[in-house]
Design a protein around this motif. Structure first.
Motif, PDB file in Angstrom:
ATOM      1  N   SER A 272       0.803  -1.229   0.000  1.00 33.62           N
ATOM      2  CA  SER A 272       0.000   0.000   0.000  1.00 33.62           C
ATOM      3  C   SER A 272       0.832   1.274   0.000  1.00 33.62           C
ATOM      4  CB  SER A 272      -0.947   0.009   1.210  1.00 33.62           C
ATOM      5  OG  SER A 272      -0.209  -0.062   2.422  1.00 33.62           O
ATOM      6  N   PHE A 273       2.123   1.177   0.365  1.00 33.44           N
ATOM      7  CA  PHE A 273       2.945   2.393   0.433  1.00 33.44           C
ATOM      8  C   PHE A 273       4.159   2.327  -0.489  1.00 33.44           C
ATOM      9  CE2 PHE A 273       6.226   4.955   2.843  1.00 33.44           C
ATOM     10  CZ  PHE A 273       5.700   6.199   2.496  1.00 33.44           C
TER      11      PHE A 273
ATOM     12  N   PRO B 114     -11.847  -4.707   9.564  1.00 37.65           N
ATOM     13  CA  PRO B 114     -11.078  -3.544  10.014  1.00 37.65           C
ATOM     14  C   PRO B 114      -9.698  -3.567   9.359  1.00 37.65           C
ATOM     15  CG  PRO B 114     -11.078  -5.226  11.720  1.00 37.65           C
ATOM     16  CD  PRO B 114     -11.915  -5.762  10.605  1.00 37.65           C
ATOM     17  N   LEU B 115      -9.309  -2.434   8.782  1.00 33.09           N
ATOM     18  CA  LEU B 115      -8.025  -2.333   8.087  1.00 33.09           C
ATOM     19  C   LEU B 115      -7.415  -0.952   8.304  1.00 33.09           C
ATOM     20  CD1 LEU B 115      -8.919  -3.831   4.575  1.00 33.09           C
ATOM     21  CD2 LEU B 115      -7.482  -4.937   6.303  1.00 33.09           C
TER      22      LEU B 115
ATOM     23  N   GLY C 290      -6.997  -0.234   3.191  1.00 32.84           N
ATOM     24  CA  GLY C 290      -8.402  -0.422   2.829  1.00 32.84           C
ATOM     25  C   GLY C 290      -8.863   0.481   1.712  1.00 32.84           C
ATOM     26  N   SER C 291      -8.355   1.722   1.686  1.00 29.59           N
ATOM     27  CA  SER C 291      -8.809   2.681   0.675  1.00 29.59           C
ATOM     28  C   SER C 291      -8.303   2.341  -0.718  1.00 29.59           C
ATOM     29  CB  SER C 291      -8.342   4.091   1.055  1.00 29.59           C
ATOM     30  OG  SER C 291      -6.921   4.163   1.051  1.00 29.59           O
ATOM     31  N   GLN C 292      -7.270   1.490  -0.805  1.00 33.81           N
ATOM     32  CA  GLN C 292      -6.699   1.153  -2.109  1.00 33.81           C
ATOM     33  C   GLN C 292      -7.085  -0.238  -2.606  1.00 33.81           C
ATOM     34  OE1 GLN C 292      -2.414   2.255  -2.600  1.00 33.81           O
ATOM     35  NE2 GLN C 292      -2.554   2.875  -0.468  1.00 33.81           N
ATOM     36  N   TRP C 293      -7.693  -1.038  -1.722  1.00 28.55           N
ATOM     37  CA  TRP C 293      -7.910  -2.426  -2.101  1.00 28.55           C
ATOM     38  C   TRP C 293      -9.064  -2.561  -3.085  1.00 28.55           C
ATOM     39  CZ3 TRP C 293      -4.255  -5.755  -0.977  1.00 28.55           C
ATOM     40  CH2 TRP C 293      -4.464  -7.099  -1.294  1.00 28.55           C
ATOM     41  N   ARG C 294      -8.819  -3.343  -4.108  1.00 29.81           N
ATOM     42  CA  ARG C 294      -9.822  -3.563  -5.143  1.00 29.81           C
ATOM     43  C   ARG C 294     -11.133  -4.073  -4.541  1.00 29.81           C
ATOM     44  NH1 ARG C 294     -11.413  -8.092  -7.406  1.00 29.81           N
ATOM     45  NH2 ARG C 294      -9.761  -9.234  -6.336  1.00 29.81           N
TER      46      ARG C 294
ATOM     47  N   GLY D 228      -7.143   8.367   6.824  1.00 29.96           N
ATOM     48  CA  GLY D 228      -8.513   8.056   6.434  1.00 29.96           C
ATOM     49  C   GLY D 228      -9.379   9.249   6.109  1.00 29.96           C
ATOM     50  N   THR D 229      -8.758  10.349   5.709  1.00 34.24           N
ATOM     51  CA  THR D 229      -9.538  11.557   5.368  1.00 34.24           C
ATOM     52  C   THR D 229      -9.469  11.885   3.897  1.00 34.24           C
ATOM     53  OG1 THR D 229      -7.627  12.950   5.932  1.00 34.24           O
ATOM     54  CG2 THR D 229      -9.231  12.525   7.677  1.00 34.24           C
ATOM     55  N   ALA D 230      -8.868  10.974   3.118  1.00 36.53           N
ATOM     56  CA  ALA D 230      -8.740  11.247   1.675  1.00 36.53           C
ATOM     57  C   ALA D 230     -10.118  11.204   1.021  1.00 36.53           C
ATOM     58  CB  ALA D 230      -7.828  10.211   1.016  1.00 36.53           C
TER      59      ALA D 230
END
Length: 294
Positions: A105-106, A232-233, A238-242, A292-294
């Motif tokens: 993710s990074f 929970p992630l 979580g924001s990038q997972w397909r 988590g604010t994107a």
């Protein structure tokens, strides 16, 4: 015992407590380790290990040789770090260790751009949930989820890691945006075995249903993406997972940290400094993703 290779062999056998593990660590055959140990013991005229129930336990002489080998290894690694730390060339191999989740993710998002700027630096990602030793040169840089405790490391906090609750695109439509934790009662979850969110979930959502659990955040993300379960992630993952969508982000707890670290002897190495500084900037650019604010 006249060569470092002899000491290195004895040390490898002691650490593996047997020949098969030593052979694997030294990347030689089992028969080679067996023959070399026999030759060393013949040369010394004494046994270095007692063979006990399949385990190799050092004799008194073996203990003394192992201690000497450890001192030699320490000095060799120390000299290697000092010499490498003075390297001002932006070329060569650079090893960074991180968990699978952070690597995906990074690092995977940012290292291609780093390669564009520094094409002669060969970055190796060592994806491992166990802490690799920076002092032992197992890696040059490390991404760690908490402040390193080793006094010999130079570290910097580069992000605050917040968590969220995610579900597949289809499930998120039926669940909707969750406004409070009480609404989670009775819903099915994928949980992270032994992770920081596990204990917290047991405390605040005692009636949640742990339908599936795994020891990997990567596996958990895909399990939720392929089912009607919530998961929970870390928000960054979580924001990038397909096929995953947030249903409650960011959560008040748990809250983690991300640190980048290197050994103090390596902080002036040109390759290390270039990637260290780059990761600081990359994390700043991803601040909204981490929180988590994107």
């Amino acid at each position: 015992m006249t060569t470092w290779d002899d000491y290195r062999l004895v040390l490898a056998i002691a650490r593996a407590r047997g020949l098969p593990g030593a052979a694997a660590n030294l990347k030689v055959t089992l028969s080679t380790v067996f023959r070399r140990l026999e030759r060393i013991e013949d040369k010394l005229g004494t046994r270095l290990f007692d063979r006990l129930r399949g385990s190799y336990e050092p004799t008194d002489t073996g203990v003394e040789l192992i201690r000497a080998a450890e001192r030699m290894e320490y000095e060799a690694l120390n000299a290697d770090r000092i010499i490498s730390g003075r390297d001002q060339k932006l070329t060569g191999v650079l090893r960074i260790t991180a968990t699978d989740a952070l690597a995906i993710s990074f690092l995977a998002r940012h290292l291609p751009a780093f390669h564009t700027v520094h094409p002669r630096i060969n970055v190796e990602i060592l994806s491992d949930d166990h802490l690799l030793s920076l002092a032992g040169r197992e890696a040059d840089l490390a991404l760690r989820p908490k402040r390193p405790e080793e006094e010999t490391l130079v570290a910097r906090k580069i992000a605050t890691i917040r968590w969220g609750i995610y579900a597949s695109k289809e499930t998120s439509r039926s669940v909707g945006k969750i406004q409070n934790l009480a609404s989670l009662s009775g819903l099915g979850f994928v949980n992270w075995i032994g992770g920081p969110a596990s204990k917290w979930f047991d405390e605040v959502i005692p009636h949640s249903i742990e339908s599936i659990s795994s020891s990997s955040l990567i596996i958990n993300a895909e399990l939720a993406a392929q089912s009607d379960l919530l998961v929970p992630l870390p928000c960054l993952l979580g924001s990038q997972w397909r096929n995953l969508r947030p249903v409650m982000t960011p959560l008040t707890k748990p809250v983690g940290e991300l640190w980048v670290a290197t050994h103090e002897d390596m902080r002036r190495n040109a390759r290390v400094k270039a990637l260290f500084d780059y990761l600081v900037l990359a994390a700043e650019a991803d601040k909204d993703r981490f929180e988590g604010t994107a």
